[in-house]
Design an enzyme around this catalytic site. Structure first.
Site, short mmCIF file in Angstrom:
data_model
loop_
_atom_site.label_atom_id
_atom_site.label_comp_id
_atom_site.label_asym_id
_atom_site.label_seq_id
_atom_site.Cartn_x
_atom_site.Cartn_y
_atom_site.Cartn_z
CG HIS A 1 -19.97 -73.83 8.00
ND1 HIS A 1 -19.86 -74.11 6.66
CD2 HIS A 1 -18.95 -74.49 8.59
CE1 HIS A 1 -18.83 -74.91 6.46
NE2 HIS A 1 -18.26 -75.17 7.62
CG ASP B 1 -21.05 -73.65 3.41
OD1 ASP B 1 -20.69 -74.84 3.40
OD2 ASP B 1 -20.88 -72.90 4.39
P1 NAX Z 1 -5.97 -77.96 11.38
O1 NAX Z 1 -6.22 -78.92 12.46
O2 NAX Z 1 -5.08 -78.31 10.24
O3 NAX Z 1 -5.39 -76.62 12.01
C1 NAX Z 1 -5.91 -76.01 13.16
C2 NAX Z 1 -4.76 -75.29 13.84
O4 NAX Z 1 -5.31 -74.52 14.90
C3 NAX Z 1 -3.72 -76.24 14.47
O5 NAX Z 1 -2.44 -75.88 13.98
C4 NAX Z 1 -3.86 -75.99 15.96
O6 NAX Z 1 -2.62 -76.08 16.63
C5 NAX Z 1 -4.38 -74.56 15.97
N1 NAX Z 1 -5.08 -74.17 17.20
C6 NAX Z 1 -5.88 -74.91 18.00
N2 NAX Z 1 -6.28 -74.21 19.04
C7 NAX Z 1 -5.76 -72.97 18.91
C8 NAX Z 1 -5.82 -71.79 19.70
N3 NAX Z 1 -6.49 -71.75 20.84
N4 NAX Z 1 -5.15 -70.71 19.26
C9 NAX Z 1 -4.44 -70.75 18.12
N5 NAX Z 1 -4.34 -71.83 17.34
C10 NAX Z 1 -5.00 -72.92 17.73
O7 NAX Z 1 -7.43 -77.50 10.86
P2 NAX Z 1 -7.82 -76.78 9.50
O8 NAX Z 1 -8.06 -77.79 8.47
O9 NAX Z 1 -6.86 -75.70 9.22
O10 NAX Z 1 -9.26 -76.20 9.90
C11 NAX Z 1 -9.39 -75.17 10.85
C12 NAX Z 1 -10.84 -74.97 11.21
O11 NAX Z 1 -11.62 -74.56 10.09
C13 NAX Z 1 -11.55 -76.23 11.73
O12 NAX Z 1 -12.33 -75.88 12.87
C14 NAX Z 1 -12.46 -76.60 10.59
O13 NAX Z 1 -13.57 -77.35 11.04
C15 NAX Z 1 -12.84 -75.26 10.06
N6 NAX Z 1 -13.41 -75.20 8.70
C16 NAX Z 1 -14.38 -74.29 8.49
C17 NAX Z 1 -14.95 -74.10 7.25
C18 NAX Z 1 -16.01 -73.08 7.02
O14 NAX Z 1 -16.51 -73.03 5.90
N7 NAX Z 1 -16.43 -72.25 7.98
C19 NAX Z 1 -14.54 -74.95 6.10
C20 NAX Z 1 -13.21 -75.58 6.28
C21 NAX Z 1 -12.88 -76.06 7.65
O15 NAX Z 1 -13.43 -77.35 7.82
#
Ligand code: NAX
Length: 327
Positions: free
Chosen positions: A187, A159
């Site tokens: 966020h 952000d």
């Molecule tokens: P993806 O869905 O591409 O990847 C998430 C991965 O996490 C998947 O491979 C899944 O198998 C794995 N996973 C789920 N539960 C798990 C667990 N208990 N232990 C280990 N792995 C696990 O999501 P992606 O685009 O990589 O985003 C990841 C996270 O970042 C989301 O929650 C998203 O909302 C968040 N974000 C946060 C941002 C921030 O500024 N704080 C910005 C970007 C993003 O949106």
């Protein structure tokens, strides 16, 4: 030479993980003198894709990459870790209420907090990226009572960079001329990107833009940037999110430049009227591996209202997870 530092990435097979791991392994996060022992934590369905990414990491022959561990066991993943990037989270599915979302994520961040508590290195630093990031950090830290709360922070650096980019474009200056941007609060879409303390050319940015642009264009553009990226790209921010995570940890470890600050969600000590204990984004400096909230900024009525609204959302999330027995 230096002993390898263990770095754990959760959600390693996800799209942010894919953008993040290569930069960690190349030394962009911890610097060119620090070898890295990478640990990739996934759920069982993610392990095969994680193996594929590990093959690609090997094929980069990064001199700083000491070893790679792939596991679905949080205890193993966090054993001896010094930097934990908690990226994997449960996204909001169709028809999912906020309570369901908080509860599903509690099911991830509670055991991860416990595993960090059990085995992380004494110097561990934990960055929470997975959403709802601020509240997930609160849950993880509350289940890691032996790790100081200040070793946890949640990411608002993306952000922050989005705000820097918008200001640089608006004023026609390089991004390196934009200083003292602050993201306050959660966020989420309620976040408050503050231009009243931001500076370009030694002058307040708020004095160099129209109030109408600030309120009507700048704030919503930054707050809704994630949705705009999804709309355009057909997928959520990944490389920019990974970049922000790299820079967040880099700053945490190596410090902020003299005379500037950045933004991170850290446990509130009550500064600026933000209730103690919740993870809220503040203007922060880093030195010696510790964040400090920048003190003494004057907050006018406009900013006060925006900060309070976002903080209210955070206290509601805290109360909801408390009611779920997650605190
Ligand atoms: P993806 O869905 O591409 O990847 C998430 C991965 O996490 C998947 O491979 C899944 O198998 C794995 N996973 C789920 N539960 C798990 C667990 N208990 N232990 C280990 N792995 C696990 O999501 P992606 O685009 O990589 O985003 C990841 C996270 O970042 C989301 O929650 C998203 O909302 C968040 N974000 C946060 C941002 C921030 O500024 N704080 C910005 C970007 C993003 O949106």
């Amino acid at each position: 030479s230096q002993a390898p530092v263990k770095v754990t990435v959760t959600g390693a097979a996800g799209q942010i993980g894919y953008a993040l791991l290569f930069r960690i392994a190349s030394g962009q996060m911890l610097g060119p003198d620090t070898p890295v022992a990478l640990s990739m934590l996934e759920i069982p369905q993610g392990l095969k894709a994680a193996e594929g990414t590990a093959m690609e990491l090997q094929d980069c022959a990064f001199p700083l990459l000491d070893s790679i561990q792939i596991t679905d066991d949080a205890t193993q993943a966090f054993d001896g870790t010094s930097v934990a990037l908690l990226v994997g989270a449960r996204p909001r599915g169709p028809g999912m209420e906020r309570g369901d979302l908080l509860s599903a994520n509690g099911g991830i961040f509670k055991p991860q907090g416990q595993a960090l508590n059990a085995g992380a290195a004494d110097d561990v630093r934990v960055l929470v990226v997975g959403n709802p990031a601020n509240t997930n950090a609160l849950i993880a830290s509350s289940f890691a009572p032996d790790i100081p709360t200040t070793r946890f922070s949640a990411m608002t650096r993306l952000d922050h960079f989005r705000a820097v980019g918008q200001v640089a474009e608006k004023l026609g200056v390089p991004v390196s001329d934009v200083h003292k941007i602050t993201i306050w609060g959660n966020h989420s879409a309620t976040q408050y990107p503050d231009l009243f303390h931001a500076e370009v050319g030694g002058r307040s940015v708020a004095d160099q833009v129209e109030q109408e642009w600030l309120e009507g264009t700048f704030i919503p553009t930054v707050a809704k940037r994630g949705a705009a990226i999804i709309d355009a790209r057909g997928a959520s921010s990944a490389a920019s999110a990974a970049n922000a995570a790299i820079m967040h940890v880099n700053t945490w470890v190596h410090g902020t430049p003299e005379g500037d600050w950045t933004s991170a969600a850290v446990p509130s000590d009550g500064s600026y009227g933000v209730p103690e204990g919740i993870f809220s984004s503040f203007p922060v400096t880093a030195s010696g591996g510790e964040w400090s909230i920048v003190q003494g900024l004057e907050i006018d009525d406009f900013s006060r209202g925006r900060i309070d609204a976002s903080v209210k959302e955070l206290t509601e999330e805290r109360d909801a997870v408390k009611a779920l027995g997650l605190l």
